[in-house]
Design a protein around this motif. Sequence first.
Motif, PDB file in Angstrom:
ATOM      1  N   GLN A  92       0.650  -1.119  -0.019  1.00  0.00           N
ATOM      2  CA  GLN A  92       0.114  -0.036   0.040  1.00  0.00           C
ATOM      3  C   GLN A  92       0.854   1.238  -0.245  1.00  0.00           C
ATOM      4  O   GLN A  92       0.375   2.247  -0.645  1.00  0.00           O
ATOM      5  CB  GLN A  92      -0.819   0.110   1.162  1.00  0.00           C
ATOM      6  N   GLN A  93       1.885   1.208   0.766  1.00  0.00           N
ATOM      7  CA  GLN A  93       2.878   2.198   0.774  1.00  0.00           C
ATOM      8  C   GLN A  93       3.690   2.565  -0.714  1.00  0.00           C
ATOM      9  O   GLN A  93       3.494   3.940  -1.199  1.00  0.00           O
ATOM     10  CB  GLN A  93       3.869   2.212   1.703  1.00  0.00           C
ATOM     11  N   GLU A  94       3.817   1.660  -1.386  1.00  0.00           N
ATOM     12  CA  GLU A  94       4.243   1.739  -2.784  1.00  0.00           C
ATOM     13  C   GLU A  94       3.247   2.221  -3.546  1.00  0.00           C
ATOM     14  O   GLU A  94       3.494   3.160  -4.442  1.00  0.00           O
ATOM     15  CB  GLU A  94       4.936   0.255  -3.233  1.00  0.00           C
ATOM     16  N   ILE A  95       1.950   1.888  -3.389  1.00  0.00           N
ATOM     17  CA  ILE A  95       0.785   2.469  -4.113  1.00  0.00           C
ATOM     18  C   ILE A  95       0.706   3.776  -4.046  1.00  0.00           C
ATOM     19  O   ILE A  95       0.805   4.613  -4.822  1.00  0.00           O
ATOM     20  CB  ILE A  95      -0.357   1.586  -3.921  1.00  0.00           C
ATOM     21  N   ARG A  96       0.913   4.180  -2.782  1.00  0.00           N
ATOM     22  CA  ARG A  96       0.522   5.668  -2.150  1.00  0.00           C
ATOM     23  C   ARG A  96       1.782   6.410  -3.145  1.00  0.00           C
ATOM     24  O   ARG A  96       1.634   7.556  -3.480  1.00  0.00           O
ATOM     25  CB  ARG A  96       0.660   6.084  -1.061  1.00  0.00           C
ATOM     26  N   ILE A  97       3.075   5.849  -2.945  1.00  0.00           N
ATOM     27  CA  ILE A  97       4.133   6.723  -3.662  1.00  0.00           C
ATOM     28  C   ILE A  97       3.921   6.625  -5.136  1.00  0.00           C
ATOM     29  O   ILE A  97       4.142   7.931  -5.816  1.00  0.00           O
ATOM     30  CB  ILE A  97       5.427   6.052  -3.369  1.00  0.00           C
ATOM     31  N   LYS A  98       3.530   5.609  -5.572  1.00  0.00           N
ATOM     32  CA  LYS A  98       3.347   5.761  -7.057  1.00  0.00           C
ATOM     33  C   LYS A  98       2.239   6.764  -7.547  1.00  0.00           C
ATOM     34  O   LYS A  98       2.625   7.708  -8.378  1.00  0.00           O
ATOM     35  CB  LYS A  98       3.272   4.584  -7.478  1.00  0.00           C
ATOM     36  N   GLN A  99       1.218   6.688  -6.665  1.00  0.00           N
ATOM     37  CA  GLN A  99       0.038   7.531  -7.108  1.00  0.00           C
ATOM     38  C   GLN A  99       0.212   8.889  -7.210  1.00  0.00           C
ATOM     39  O   GLN A  99       0.035   9.714  -7.756  1.00  0.00           O
ATOM     40  CB  GLN A  99      -1.263   7.255  -6.355  1.00  0.00           C
ATOM     41  N   SER A 100       1.226   9.111  -6.028  1.00  0.00           N
ATOM     42  CA  SER A 100       1.726  10.617  -5.871  1.00  0.00           C
ATOM     43  C   SER A 100       2.221  11.197  -7.115  1.00  0.00           C
ATOM     44  O   SER A 100       2.475  12.406  -7.112  1.00  0.00           O
ATOM     45  CB  SER A 100       2.628  10.960  -4.585  1.00  0.00           C
ATOM     46  N   ASN A 101       2.783  10.309  -8.014  1.00  0.00           N
ATOM     47  CA  ASN A 101       3.351  10.755  -9.202  1.00  0.00           C
ATOM     48  C   ASN A 101       2.230  11.439 -10.169  1.00  0.00           C
ATOM     49  O   ASN A 101       2.453  12.000 -11.225  1.00  0.00           O
ATOM     50  CB  ASN A 101       3.904   9.739  -9.923  1.00  0.00           C
ATOM     51  N   MET A 102       0.905  11.270  -9.885  1.00  0.00           N
ATOM     52  CA  MET A 102       0.072  11.775 -10.581  1.00  0.00           C
ATOM     53  C   MET A 102      -0.196  13.228 -10.141  1.00  0.00           C
ATOM     54  O   MET A 102      -0.904  14.284 -11.047  1.00  0.00           O
ATOM     55  CB  MET A 102      -1.401  11.133 -10.568  1.00  0.00           C
ATOM     56  N   ILE A 103       0.142  13.791  -9.139  1.00  0.00           N
ATOM     57  CA  ILE A 103      -0.174  15.095  -8.565  1.00  0.00           C
ATOM     58  C   ILE A 103       1.182  15.757  -8.456  1.00  0.00           C
ATOM     59  O   ILE A 103       2.191  15.236  -8.568  1.00  0.00           O
ATOM     60  CB  ILE A 103      -0.841  14.931  -7.009  1.00  0.00           C
ATOM     61  N   GLY A 104       1.120  17.110  -8.222  1.00  0.00           N
ATOM     62  CA  GLY A 104       2.287  17.640  -8.103  1.00  0.00           C
ATOM     63  C   GLY A 104       3.074  18.364  -9.274  1.00  0.00           C
ATOM     64  O   GLY A 104       2.511  18.276 -10.488  1.00  0.00           O
ATOM     65  N   PRO A 105       4.283  18.973  -9.269  1.00  0.00           N
ATOM     66  CA  PRO A 105       4.787  19.794 -10.171  1.00  0.00           C
ATOM     67  C   PRO A 105       4.991  18.984 -11.445  1.00  0.00           C
ATOM     68  O   PRO A 105       5.044  19.602 -12.629  1.00  0.00           O
ATOM     69  CB  PRO A 105       6.137  20.438  -9.660  1.00  0.00           C
ATOM     70  N   GLY A 106       5.189  17.686 -11.158  1.00  0.00           N
ATOM     71  CA  GLY A 106       5.630  16.928 -12.778  1.00  0.00           C
ATOM     72  C   GLY A 106       4.418  15.790 -12.707  1.00  0.00           C
ATOM     73  O   GLY A 106       4.525  14.982 -13.516  1.00  0.00           O
TER      74      GLY A 106
END
Length: 413
Positions: free
Chosen positions: A338-352
């Motif tokens: 789940q932690q991996e999933i959260r980190i990966k999903q965070s690539n959808m948001i933010g400056p890049g």
Amino acid sequence: MAESNTQKIEWPNDGVSRIPYKIYTDPDNYDDEQRRIFRGPIWSFVGTDQEVSKPGDFITTYIGDTPVIVLRDLERKVQVIVNRCSHRGNLICIKREGNSEELTCVYHNWRYDLQGNLKSVAFGKGVGRKGGMPDDFNREDHGLQRLRVAVYQGLIFATFSDDVAPLTDWLGDEMVENIDRVVGRGMVLLGTYSQYMPNNWKLYMENVRDSYHASILHMFQATFRINRLSMKGGIKLSDNGWHHISYSIAETDREEDQYDAKKLRAVKDGYTLADPTLVKGWREFECGTTLAIQSTYPNFVVQQISNSLALRLCLPKGPEECELLWWVFGTPEDTNEQQEIRIKQSNMIGPGGVISMEDGVVGGWIQRGTKRDHEKTTIVQMGGRDVAPSAEGRATEVSIRGFWQGYRDCMGF
Ligand code: FES
Ligand SMILES: [Fe+2]
């Protein structure tokens, strides 16, 4: 109600549904915001208590553009102290973070304890009894400026105001409930980052509250139908309109399955993601909430986008610049996967982020577009002209109007 504003900004007659462009560039107005808003009747988020978990831990940040130190004192109490030496105004703390048993100014070595009391003045008695401070100089009178502090669910807030209501009253029940839901299980910080933006801070805060643009500006969302305005959802506002939550709820498993990578297909053209696990997720919340963006007035955001949880703080850096700070987090119960999933999903948001990198540039475009036409105004009339919650979906700009209601209340416009 704030004292009335005597500045030369003409507020249009349409309440909070037309905003004068001058408000995004005017240096005098920017100064006034620091006094009336950031040092006014608000609670400012300044960090998480994990960042100062041990006695002596400190971080430095800002309330508006005033530098502050957030620390845990030797009695384990969280303190927020203005980062300015009483002597000649130097920054006491020039590091981003650290641990220390006292605060020492590098300029002339005045020393303070972690509650801001002045403990010693270098050469206070002079050298060989020559020089030194006058006899009537009292160290007790020259401590650092300490602010009112409230810690809720591990979020640290501070205020310059003696009058503002206690934090949870100021937020109101609905805002507190969402914080409980997203943050209340405890936070495990997964990372932090920041982005600089060439625009006034309010343009970013309007963007955060702008549920209208999500599936239009963000082509990734539109292409892969991650979130649609037609999904069940709405806008919650605090009673005074100042704080907001924009949310959507999956009504069927099929909707929730949008985050199921295998089923993700572009609406047109038939292409798919090279790495479909980017959007893999799990049903985390019983209520079915797939997205909830909350902002507390004026510049703090609590984000749940699928399983991507984050805090954001937009700091003004002058009339035409701001810095957005991000805290990405999970919960203590998360499995490694789940932690991996959260980190990966965070690539959808933010400056890049593939979903929302556009949010980092659109403010700069508005800044350029409006710079020379101060007397003209925006139109913020989607969903009407008033400030009232909407259970009728998110094709509305009501939460932006709520922001401006808070703004006018504080600024006296
Ligand atoms: S300015 Fe801090 S000791 Fe002089
Ligand atoms: Fe956006």
